[in-house]
Design an enzyme around this catalytic site. Structure first.
Site, PDB file in Angstrom:
ATOM      1  N   ARG A 162       9.150   9.447 -24.872  1.00  0.00           N
ATOM      2  CA  ARG A 162       8.046   8.544 -24.513  1.00  0.00           C
ATOM      3  C   ARG A 162       7.274   8.014 -25.719  1.00  0.00           C
ATOM      4  O   ARG A 162       6.978   6.820 -25.769  1.00  0.00           O
ATOM      5  CB  ARG A 162       7.106   9.194 -23.496  1.00  0.00           C
ATOM      6  CG  ARG A 162       7.812   9.551 -22.169  1.00  0.00           C
ATOM      7  CD  ARG A 162       6.845  10.007 -21.088  1.00  0.00           C
ATOM      8  NE  ARG A 162       5.978   8.941 -20.697  1.00  0.00           N
ATOM      9  CZ  ARG A 162       4.740   8.785 -21.086  1.00  0.00           C
ATOM     10  NH1 ARG A 162       4.162   9.683 -21.851  1.00  0.00           N
ATOM     11  NH2 ARG A 162       4.038   7.745 -20.706  1.00  0.00           N
ATOM     12  N   ARG A 208       5.075   9.787 -11.334  1.00  0.00           N
ATOM     13  CA  ARG A 208       4.285  10.398 -12.409  1.00  0.00           C
ATOM     14  C   ARG A 208       3.109  11.229 -11.912  1.00  0.00           C
ATOM     15  O   ARG A 208       2.862  12.337 -12.385  1.00  0.00           O
ATOM     16  CB  ARG A 208       3.756   9.272 -13.322  1.00  0.00           C
ATOM     17  CG  ARG A 208       3.079   9.753 -14.597  1.00  0.00           C
ATOM     18  CD  ARG A 208       2.385   8.580 -15.319  1.00  0.00           C
ATOM     19  NE  ARG A 208       3.238   7.419 -15.452  1.00  0.00           N
ATOM     20  CZ  ARG A 208       4.064   7.206 -16.472  1.00  0.00           C
ATOM     21  NH1 ARG A 208       4.125   8.069 -17.452  1.00  0.00           N
ATOM     22  NH2 ARG A 208       4.820   6.122 -16.507  1.00  0.00           N
ATOM     23  N   CYS A 244      17.147  11.857 -37.116  1.00  0.00           N
ATOM     24  CA  CYS A 244      17.184  10.936 -38.245  1.00  0.00           C
ATOM     25  C   CYS A 244      16.806   9.519 -37.817  1.00  0.00           C
ATOM     26  O   CYS A 244      17.643   8.608 -37.799  1.00  0.00           O
ATOM     27  CB  CYS A 244      18.558  10.971 -38.878  1.00  0.00           C
ATOM     28  SG  CYS A 244      18.970  12.652 -39.368  1.00  0.00           S
ATOM     29  N   GLU A 245      15.560   9.336 -37.437  1.00  0.00           N
ATOM     30  CA  GLU A 245      14.988   8.041 -37.057  1.00  0.00           C
ATOM     31  C   GLU A 245      13.506   8.098 -37.374  1.00  0.00           C
ATOM     32  O   GLU A 245      12.856   9.114 -37.104  1.00  0.00           O
ATOM     33  CB  GLU A 245      15.106   7.793 -35.536  1.00  0.00           C
ATOM     34  CG  GLU A 245      16.491   7.691 -34.978  1.00  0.00           C
ATOM     35  CD  GLU A 245      17.219   6.405 -35.307  1.00  0.00           C
ATOM     36  OE1 GLU A 245      16.553   5.414 -35.689  1.00  0.00           O
ATOM     37  OE2 GLU A 245      18.453   6.398 -35.203  1.00  0.00           O
ATOM     38  N   PRO A 266       5.027   7.730  -5.158  1.00  0.00           N
ATOM     39  CA  PRO A 266       4.463   8.231  -6.416  1.00  0.00           C
ATOM     40  C   PRO A 266       5.447   9.118  -7.174  1.00  0.00           C
ATOM     41  O   PRO A 266       6.105   9.965  -6.589  1.00  0.00           O
ATOM     42  CB  PRO A 266       3.261   9.062  -5.955  1.00  0.00           C
ATOM     43  CG  PRO A 266       3.598   9.485  -4.564  1.00  0.00           C
ATOM     44  CD  PRO A 266       4.432   8.373  -3.976  1.00  0.00           C
ATOM     45  N   GLY A 280       3.082   4.413  -9.063  1.00  0.00           N
ATOM     46  CA  GLY A 280       2.357   3.828 -10.191  1.00  0.00           C
ATOM     47  C   GLY A 280       1.033   4.447 -10.554  1.00  0.00           C
ATOM     48  O   GLY A 280       0.442   4.080 -11.581  1.00  0.00           O
TER      49      GLY A 280
HETATM   50  C1  LIG Z   1       9.609   4.395 -11.043  1.00  0.00           C
HETATM   51  C2  LIG Z   1       9.354   3.965  -9.657  1.00  0.00           C
HETATM   52  C3  LIG Z   1       8.420   4.654  -8.872  1.00  0.00           C
HETATM   53  C4  LIG Z   1       7.562   5.764  -9.404  1.00  0.00           C
HETATM   54  O1  LIG Z   1       6.628   5.244 -10.307  1.00  0.00           O
HETATM   55  P1  LIG Z   1       5.433   6.151 -10.908  1.00  0.00           P
HETATM   56  O2  LIG Z   1       4.734   5.244 -11.839  1.00  0.00           O
HETATM   57  O3  LIG Z   1       6.082   7.291 -11.618  1.00  0.00           O
HETATM   58  O4  LIG Z   1       4.585   6.594  -9.777  1.00  0.00           O
HETATM   59  C5  LIG Z   1       8.259   4.235  -7.569  1.00  0.00           C
HETATM   60  N1  LIG Z   1       8.989   3.200  -7.055  1.00  0.00           N
HETATM   61  C6  LIG Z   1       9.900   2.536  -7.795  1.00  0.00           C
HETATM   62  C7  LIG Z   1      10.660   1.440  -7.170  1.00  0.00           C
HETATM   63  C8  LIG Z   1      10.113   2.882  -9.117  1.00  0.00           C
HETATM   64  O5  LIG Z   1      11.002   2.204  -9.834  1.00  0.00           O
END
Ligand SMILES: *Cc1c(COP(=O)(O)O)cnc(C)c1O
Length: 430
Positions: A328, A292, A358-359, A290, A252
């Site tokens: 995204r 992202r 086409c959106e 992690p 996250g």
């Molecule tokens: C998507 C996800 C992650 C990775 O989340 P990021 O925000 O990309 O770090 C980790 N654990 C679970 C269970 C997820 O669904």
């Protein structure tokens, strides 16, 4: 307004992408050379950027009992997975397909955790066969199914329950997962009962607890709130005779897309480890997932300006990448930076940067002041996470190629799809 080269010098949060003169580079490779050689749209990743992002976690966990599992749904190209496996990473997987990918690059199954709300029997079997570290279980029926599957195979499944701590991650609703109303996890109030049930099942061995409260989080607070709730739960379980070995705080951590100040792993983890120590829980292994923050700033999407369409109300830069390549913005109204590959010292115009699909939702950037001419190639920044992996074939568009830059070399790590790929498996009636 004219483009100020100095202001272009540091692309968002990504030191491995930089200007030399008017040319945008990835490490030692001019991106305009890549676009010429391989065509567009093209995803470009930096190997050094992956390594740097990994090292932030390695340094933040050094000397502690911890395991970092790359949340691989963010970017599951085999070359990316192999880099993280080489660096010693574990993996957080969410499907049998992801399991097959990490096994294909030789990842250590003992460092794989298996998340997801909808695990199928065949996926459980494959993960038990491989010998994954742990199943992150999200419901009571999943526990029952897993116990049955494991028992039938003569195995015991190691389990962590994904608990929903009901904390607000203060992020976009679509990427917030730790609130009561989300489909994920088991409500924290029901967790003790769920653990008692798990402990009673023959095919289950309870080993941990996990949560994942959302994505693109830039504050420590939500993590510490979640940690506090999990530690109280662990203490309650301990009294009930259920001893856990690990605590998984999920992923996250945010990255810089625009002007966000990302939360450095060390800043967060120093506080987490201090809290574990202060409350007597430092015997627990800390697991992190992690996604992202390991890959997001390590990639860009190169795309060519096909047309500049000037209208009375708006100006459009129509590019050859669309929402099928990078969804995204359409999905979350996400903001991505836009950089010219060769900066022009000419007047800028305000454009909406839109794709050919086409959106009306098919846009990648809105209201950007850019100095563009038809045929220019631009880079969409921060496209290393949740970008290629979400690409599809809507409008019968072939998916882009992916390339990894390493110093002054580059490697195509996924061929551009062909029209033959597109119709493979389809057939007409006799
Ligand atoms: C998507 C996800 C992650 C990775 O989340 P990021 O925000 O990309 O770090 C980790 N654990 C679970 C269970 C997820 O669904």
């Amino acid at each position: 307004m004219t483009t100020n080269l100095a202001s272009l010098a540091t692309p968002a949060g990504a030191p491995h992408f930089h200007y030399e003169g008017s040319q945008l580079y990835a490490e030692g490779v001019a991106l305009s050379e890549l676009a010429k050689a391989l065509g567009t749209p093209l995803y470009v990743y930096s190997r050094a950027a992956l390594k740097t992002a990994w090292q932030h976690y390695a340094q933040a966990t050094e000397g502690h009992h911890a395991l970092v599992c790359f949340g691989m749904k963010a970017n599951s190209n085999l070359a990316v997975l192999k880099e993280f496996a080489r660096l010693g990473s574990g993996f957080d997987i969410v499907s049998g397909g992801e399991l097959a990918r990490v096994l294909a690059v030789g990842a250590d199954p003992a460092k794989i955790v298996f998340s997801g709300v909808g695990k199928q029997v065949c996926e459980m079997q494959a993960a038990l066969e491989a010998g994954v570290k742990c199943f992150n279980v999200e419901s009571l029926p999943e526990l029952d199914r897993l116990s049955e599957v494991a028992t039938a195979m003569g195995k015991i499944a190691a389990v962590s329950l994904r608990v929903n701590p009901d904390v607000d991650a203060k992020t976009h609703p679509y990427i917030s997962t730790g609130l009561k109303e989300n489909k994920f996890g088991i409500a924290i109030e029901e967790a003790v009962t769920a653990y008692m049930h798990a402990a009673s099942l023959p095919g289950i061995s309870v080993v941990g607890v996990d949560c994942h409260i959302g994505s693109q989080i830039t504050e420590v607070g939500p993590y510490l709130d979640a940690l506090d709730k999990l530690l109280k739960l662990i203490a309650q379980l301990d009294q009930a005779g259920i001893k856990l070995h690990h605590l998984d705080l999920g992923g996250g951590l945010g990255i810089r897309y625009d002007d966000e100040t990302p939360l450095a792993p060390k800043v967060l983890l120093d506080q987490v480890f201090a809290e574990l120590k202060a409350k007597g829980f430092d015997y627990l292994q800390l697991v992190l997932e992690p996604g992202r923050s390991l890959v997001g700033n390590a990639g860009v999407l190169l795309t060519t300006v096909e047309y500049l369409k000037l209208t009375e109300s708006r100006n459009f830069a129509i590019i050859d990448a669309g929402m099928n390549d990078l969804i995204r913005p359409a999905l979350y109204e996400a903001w991505h930076g836009v950089l010219p590959l060769v900066a022009r010292n000419t007047a800028t115009t305000r454009y909406d940067v839109v794709g050919p699909v086409c959106e009306s939702a098919d846009w990648l950037a809105k209201e950007r002041d850019l100095a563009l001419e038809q045929g220019d190639v631009i880079a969409i920044e921060s496209a290393g996470a949740y970008s290629f992996v979400m690409a599809g074939n809507y409008n019968s568009r072939t998916r882009p190629a992916e390339v990894m830059v390493d110093g002054d070399k580059y490697y195509v790590i996924r061929q551009r799809e062909t029209f033959a790929d597109l119709i493979r498996g389809e057939s007409c009636l006799p």
